[in-house]
Design an enzyme around this catalytic site. Structure first.
Site, PDB file in Angstrom:
ATOM      1  N   THR A 131       0.835  -1.207   0.000  1.00 45.95           N
ATOM      2  CA  THR A 131       0.000   0.000   0.000  1.00 45.95           C
ATOM      3  C   THR A 131       0.870   1.257   0.000  1.00 45.95           C
ATOM      4  OG1 THR A 131      -1.492   1.306   1.400  1.00 45.95           O
ATOM      5  CG2 THR A 131      -0.144  -0.324   2.528  1.00 45.95           C
ATOM      6  N   ASP A 132       0.299   2.355  -0.486  1.00 43.01           N
ATOM      7  CA  ASP A 132       1.041   3.634  -0.437  1.00 43.01           C
ATOM      8  C   ASP A 132       1.279   4.083   1.009  1.00 43.01           C
ATOM      9  OD1 ASP A 132      -1.582   4.393   0.175  1.00 43.01           O
ATOM     10  OD2 ASP A 132      -1.698   5.975  -1.342  1.00 43.01           O
ATOM     11  N   GLU A 133       0.501   3.536   1.950  1.00 41.78           N
ATOM     12  CA  GLU A 133       0.629   3.988   3.347  1.00 41.78           C
ATOM     13  C   GLU A 133       1.985   3.624   3.946  1.00 41.78           C
ATOM     14  OE1 GLU A 133      -2.709   3.681   5.886  1.00 41.78           O
ATOM     15  OE2 GLU A 133      -4.147   3.857   4.244  1.00 41.78           O
ATOM     16  N   TYR A 159      -1.355  -0.349  11.179  1.00 37.46           N
ATOM     17  CA  TYR A 159      -1.685  -1.010   9.901  1.00 37.46           C
ATOM     18  C   TYR A 159      -0.536  -0.849   8.909  1.00 37.46           C
ATOM     19  CZ  TYR A 159      -3.397  -1.278   5.097  1.00 37.46           C
ATOM     20  OH  TYR A 159      -3.516  -1.564   3.760  1.00 37.46           O
ATOM     21  N   LYS A 163       1.973  -3.649   7.192  1.00 32.05           N
ATOM     22  CA  LYS A 163       2.072  -3.846   5.741  1.00 32.05           C
ATOM     23  C   LYS A 163       3.522  -3.643   5.276  1.00 32.05           C
ATOM     24  CE  LYS A 163      -0.570  -4.537   3.011  1.00 32.05           C
ATOM     25  NZ  LYS A 163      -1.089  -5.824   2.448  1.00 32.05           N
ATOM     26  N   TYR A 216     -13.313  13.296   9.758  1.00 32.01           N
ATOM     27  CA  TYR A 216     -12.255  13.382  10.772  1.00 32.01           C
ATOM     28  C   TYR A 216     -11.520  14.727  10.699  1.00 32.01           C
ATOM     29  CZ  TYR A 216     -12.479   8.211  11.189  1.00 32.01           C
ATOM     30  OH  TYR A 216     -12.862   6.910  11.384  1.00 32.01           O
ATOM     31  N   PRO A 283      -6.003   9.384  15.384  1.00 27.06           N
ATOM     32  CA  PRO A 283      -4.643   9.594  15.905  1.00 27.06           C
ATOM     33  C   PRO A 283      -3.600   9.294  14.821  1.00 27.06           C
ATOM     34  CG  PRO A 283      -5.930   8.216  17.402  1.00 27.06           C
ATOM     35  CD  PRO A 283      -6.749   8.368  16.151  1.00 27.06           C
ATOM     36  N   HIS A 285      -3.136  10.681  12.017  1.00 21.04           N
ATOM     37  CA  HIS A 285      -3.778  10.721  10.692  1.00 21.04           C
ATOM     38  C   HIS A 285      -2.821  11.258   9.617  1.00 21.04           C
ATOM     39  CE1 HIS A 285      -7.816  11.905   8.563  1.00 21.04           C
ATOM     40  NE2 HIS A 285      -7.086  11.061   7.856  1.00 21.04           N
TER      41      HIS A 285
HETATM   42  P1  NAD Z   1     -10.517  -6.283   2.918  1.00 23.36           P
HETATM   43  O1  NAD Z   1     -10.420  -6.072   4.389  1.00 23.36           O
HETATM   44  O2  NAD Z   1     -11.751  -5.882   2.213  1.00 23.36           O
HETATM   45  O3  NAD Z   1     -10.249  -7.836   2.588  1.00 23.36           O
HETATM   46  C1  NAD Z   1      -9.291  -8.597   3.246  1.00 23.36           C
HETATM   47  C2  NAD Z   1      -9.611 -10.071   3.020  1.00 23.36           C
HETATM   48  O4  NAD Z   1      -8.572 -10.855   3.641  1.00 23.36           O
HETATM   49  C3  NAD Z   1     -10.933 -10.522   3.671  1.00 23.36           C
HETATM   50  O5  NAD Z   1     -11.673 -11.310   2.767  1.00 23.36           O
HETATM   51  C4  NAD Z   1     -10.486 -11.343   4.876  1.00 23.36           C
HETATM   52  O6  NAD Z   1     -11.403 -12.359   5.246  1.00 23.36           O
HETATM   53  C5  NAD Z   1      -9.173 -11.911   4.370  1.00 23.36           C
HETATM   54  N1  NAD Z   1      -8.268 -12.295   5.460  1.00 23.36           N
HETATM   55  C6  NAD Z   1      -7.905 -11.537   6.531  1.00 23.36           C
HETATM   56  N2  NAD Z   1      -7.086 -12.233   7.342  1.00 23.36           N
HETATM   57  C7  NAD Z   1      -6.900 -13.451   6.759  1.00 23.36           C
HETATM   58  C8  NAD Z   1      -6.143 -14.594   7.109  1.00 23.36           C
HETATM   59  N3  NAD Z   1      -5.425 -14.631   8.228  1.00 23.36           N
HETATM   60  N4  NAD Z   1      -6.177 -15.666   6.281  1.00 23.36           N
HETATM   61  C9  NAD Z   1      -6.914 -15.639   5.150  1.00 23.36           C
HETATM   62  N5  NAD Z   1      -7.669 -14.587   4.781  1.00 23.36           N
HETATM   63  C10 NAD Z   1      -7.655 -13.494   5.569  1.00 23.36           C
HETATM   64  O7  NAD Z   1      -9.250  -5.545   2.304  1.00 23.36           O
HETATM   65  P2  NAD Z   1      -9.069  -4.850   0.885  1.00 23.36           P
HETATM   66  O8  NAD Z   1      -9.408  -3.411   0.994  1.00 23.36           O
HETATM   67  O9  NAD Z   1      -9.715  -5.669  -0.159  1.00 23.36           O
HETATM   68  O10 NAD Z   1      -7.481  -4.928   0.718  1.00 23.36           O
HETATM   69  C11 NAD Z   1      -6.872  -6.072   0.121  1.00 23.36           C
HETATM   70  C12 NAD Z   1      -5.369  -5.873   0.113  1.00 23.36           C
HETATM   71  O11 NAD Z   1      -5.016  -4.713  -0.617  1.00 23.36           O
HETATM   72  C13 NAD Z   1      -4.771  -5.695   1.515  1.00 23.36           C
HETATM   73  O12 NAD Z   1      -3.543  -6.378   1.566  1.00 23.36           O
HETATM   74  C14 NAD Z   1      -4.556  -4.195   1.627  1.00 23.36           C
HETATM   75  O13 NAD Z   1      -3.501  -3.900   2.503  1.00 23.36           O
HETATM   76  C15 NAD Z   1      -4.225  -3.847   0.185  1.00 23.36           C
HETATM   77  N6  NAD Z   1      -4.571  -2.464  -0.248  1.00 23.36           N
HETATM   78  C16 NAD Z   1      -5.828  -1.992  -0.080  1.00 23.36           C
HETATM   79  C17 NAD Z   1      -6.148  -0.710  -0.548  1.00 23.36           C
HETATM   80  C18 NAD Z   1      -7.533  -0.149  -0.412  1.00 23.36           C
HETATM   81  O14 NAD Z   1      -7.744   1.025  -0.749  1.00 23.36           O
HETATM   82  N7  NAD Z   1      -8.518  -0.900   0.049  1.00 23.36           N
HETATM   83  C19 NAD Z   1      -5.155   0.065  -1.165  1.00 23.36           C
HETATM   84  C20 NAD Z   1      -3.848  -0.474  -1.291  1.00 23.36           C
HETATM   85  C21 NAD Z   1      -3.578  -1.738  -0.846  1.00 23.36           C
HETATM   86  O1  TDX Z   2     -15.429   7.867   9.072  1.00 24.96           O
HETATM   87  C1  TDX Z   2     -14.419   8.260   8.452  1.00 24.96           C
HETATM   88  N1  TDX Z   2     -14.194   9.619   8.344  1.00 24.96           N
HETATM   89  C2  TDX Z   2     -13.106  10.125   7.700  1.00 24.96           C
HETATM   90  O2  TDX Z   2     -12.936  11.350   7.633  1.00 24.96           O
HETATM   91  C3  TDX Z   2     -13.468   7.352   7.869  1.00 24.96           C
HETATM   92  C4  TDX Z   2     -13.676   5.863   7.976  1.00 24.96           C
HETATM   93  C5  TDX Z   2     -12.383   7.897   7.227  1.00 24.96           C
HETATM   94  N2  TDX Z   2     -12.186   9.237   7.155  1.00 24.96           N
HETATM   95  C6  TDX Z   2     -10.992   9.739   6.446  1.00 24.96           C
HETATM   96  C7  TDX Z   2      -9.690   9.127   6.910  1.00 24.96           C
HETATM   97  C8  TDX Z   2      -8.848   9.109   5.659  1.00 24.96           C
HETATM   98  O3  TDX Z   2      -8.165  10.349   5.520  1.00 24.96           O
HETATM   99  O4  TDX Z   2     -11.123   9.358   5.083  1.00 24.96           O
HETATM  100  C9  TDX Z   2      -9.855   8.966   4.528  1.00 24.96           C
HETATM  101  C10 TDX Z   2      -9.969   7.540   4.012  1.00 24.96           C
HETATM  102  O5  TDX Z   2     -10.115   6.697   5.156  1.00 24.96           O
HETATM  103  P1  TDX Z   2     -10.273   5.101   4.993  1.00 24.96           P
HETATM  104  O6  TDX Z   2     -11.406   4.828   4.073  1.00 24.96           O
HETATM  105  O7  TDX Z   2     -10.295   4.509   6.355  1.00 24.96           O
HETATM  106  O8  TDX Z   2      -8.949   4.727   4.195  1.00 24.96           O
HETATM  107  P2  TDX Z   2      -7.394   4.963   4.526  1.00 24.96           P
HETATM  108  O9  TDX Z   2      -7.166   5.105   5.973  1.00 24.96           O
HETATM  109  O10 TDX Z   2      -6.912   6.080   3.648  1.00 24.96           O
HETATM  110  O11 TDX Z   2      -6.771   3.571   4.045  1.00 24.96           O
HETATM  111  C11 TDX Z   2      -7.234   2.924   2.828  1.00 24.96           C
HETATM  112  O12 TDX Z   2      -6.349   3.146   1.751  1.00 24.96           O
HETATM  113  C12 TDX Z   2      -5.089   2.499   1.801  1.00 24.96           C
HETATM  114  C13 TDX Z   2      -7.440   1.431   3.044  1.00 24.96           C
HETATM  115  O13 TDX Z   2      -8.302   1.226   4.154  1.00 24.96           O
HETATM  116  C14 TDX Z   2      -6.117   0.735   3.262  1.00 24.96           C
HETATM  117  O14 TDX Z   2      -6.325  -0.675   3.363  1.00 24.96           O
HETATM  118  C15 TDX Z   2      -5.220   1.022   2.075  1.00 24.96           C
HETATM  119  O15 TDX Z   2      -3.947   0.473   2.297  1.00 24.96           O
END
Ligand code: NAD
Ligand code: TDX
Length: 355
Positions: A131-133, A159, A163, A216, A283, A285
């Site tokens: 992730t970019d984070e 988190y 990662k 937030y 926290p 953020h």
């Molecule tokens: P998500 O939380 O929607 O899905 C995660 C999945 O992993 C779920 O189906 C969960 O059941 C499964 N899982 C969790 N722990 C497990 C374990 N121990 N064994 C097997 N399965 C398990 O997450 P997402 O948003 O789809 O993200 C998927 C991946 O992409 C993650 O690695 C996340 O870090 C990365 N990512 C997400 C974003 C984003 O914006 N959502 C951006 C960049 C990278």
């Molecule tokens: O209730 C909210 N109010 C709010 O202001 C929530 C849930 C989020 N926010 C803000 C926090 C962030 O600046 O919105 C932005 C996006 O928040 P999230 O949806 O929680 O995403 P973020 O924390 O940016 O992380 C996501 O992108 C990178 C994914 O959850 C990660 O899995 C991925 O790696």
């Protein structure tokens, strides 16, 4: 070439979109989806893929469990590793499941791959979805400053730290053991089937229920949005054409402040600013994320095609509006019954991470 791809976390947001994407773009491939079904894993995300499809198989299993992984990796040709604990706010409440799955789970997968390769001499590509984070936070007042693959890692939430550990462990297995790995670092995804704890589905579904949206802090934090389909295209490009040992940034070139995003959602939903409630900041953020994706564009010919703004947001908002049953079942917890109905076993029992 027909391949057998193992996808971890295929019942989550990106995973389920990726399973469907591979089904459509590489119809000859066999797919195994291993997912333990934590709270964010939802089999209903893949309701249209049935067990009667003999090229697709779901295995309920934990990536921390060597006994589960060994046979799956032995038969696979490649792994795309998405399984993770993924929500920053949850990592602030309790970081332990994040270390367990994101660090130890990744290490368990890497060791299982190493063992399989030692047994049969067959290298298997491993794509770690980072992730970019992991890069930390950029200032708001320097718009030309973006994360490149050379930016030093500076994770700031539990988190992101977990990662980054999985990301670095993956690269260590390239340097130390010569394994065929690649890492992607993508920005914030939007699209269908995202768990409604993340900002876009949370805000849209709150508004549909007549509830306010919790913004937030001062709302000025910036995220770089990409459509999940573009992320899936990038993962396939790295799987098929990426160089071993390389890192690829992935982004949609769509930087938006949270207040800008919120106002756009309010407008699409026909709601006014009075529906915003400013709440205490997260926290630590991170202020701004911005991805420079020029490497994957130049080296692998990937470009985002679905992330245009505001179309991607409108399409996503429309999906949640049209799929109320899906998110109501998630919010009520009813989605957890689907697995019991389909497979007749107790959900969550196999998740060592919940101990
Ligand atoms: P998500 O939380 O929607 O899905 C995660 C999945 O992993 C779920 O189906 C969960 O059941 C499964 N899982 C969790 N722990 C497990 C374990 N121990 N064994 C097997 N399965 C398990 O997450 P997402 O948003 O789809 O993200 C998927 C991946 O992409 C993650 O690695 C996340 O870090 C990365 N990512 C997400 C974003 C984003 O914006 N959502 C951006 C960049 C990278
Ligand atoms: O209730 C909210 N109010 C709010 O202001 C929530 C849930 C989020 N926010 C803000 C926090 C962030 O600046 O919105 C932005 C996006 O928040 P999230 O949806 O929680 O995403 P973020 O924390 O940016 O992380 C996501 O992108 C990178 C994914 O959850 C990660 O899995 C991925 O790696």
């Amino acid at each position: 070439m027909t391949r057998h791809l193992l996808i971890t976390g295929g019942c989550g947001f990106i995973g389920s979109n990726f399973v469907r994407f591979i089904r459509q773009t590489r119809p000859d491939w066999r797919l195994t989806n291993v997912d333990v079904l934590t709270y964010s894993g939802n089999l209903e995300n893949l309701e249209d893929l049935t067990e009667s499809d003999d090229r697709y198989r779901f295995v309920k299993g934990d990536i921390c469990d060597r006994a589960v992984l060994h046979p799956l990796i032995t038969e696979a040709d490649a792994v795309v590793h998405l399984a993770a604990e993924s929500h920053v706010d949850r990592s602030i409440l309790d970081s332990r499941p994040f270390v367990q799955t994101n660090v130890l789970g990744t290490q368990t997968l890497l060791d299982a791959l190493r063992r399989a390769q030692a047994n049969d001499g067959r290298p298997r590509r491993f794509v770690y979805v980072s992730t970019d984070e992991v890069y930390g936070s950029l200032p708001l007042d320097d718009p030309d400053n973006k994360f490149t693959e050379q930016t030093p890692l500076d994770p700031r939430s539990p988190y992101a730290a977990s990662k980054a550990a999985g990301d670095q462990m993956t690269l260590a297995y390239f340097h130390t053991f010569g394994m065929d790995v690649a890492v992607t670092r993508c920005s914030n995804n939007l699209g269908p089937y995202q768990f409604p704890e993340k900002v876009i589905p949370l805000f849209v579904t709150n508004l549909m229920d007549g509830e306010k949206v919790p913004l937030y802090g001062d709302g000025k934090n910036v995220r770089d949005w990409i459509h999940v389909d573009d992320h899936c295209e990038a993962l396939l490009a790295v799987l098929e054409r990426g160089q071993a040992g390389e890192v690829y940034n992935v982004g949609g070139n769509n930087e938006r402040s949270n207040i800008e995003l919120t106002l756009a959602i309010l407008e699409l939903m026909g709601c006014g600013k009075e529906m915003i409630t400013y709440v205490k900041d997260r926290p630590g953020h991170d202020r701004r994320y911005a991805i420079d994706a020029s490497k994957i564009e130049a080296d692998l010919g990937w470009k985002p095609t679905r992330s245009a703004w505001p179309e991607a947001l409108r399409e996503t908002v429309d999906w949640y509006r049209a799929n109320r049953t899906w998110w109501e079942r998630v919010k009520s917890g009813a989605y957890r019954d689907y697995y019991k109905q389909q497979y007749g076993a107790r959900i969550g029992a196999a998740c060592a991470c919940e101990d």
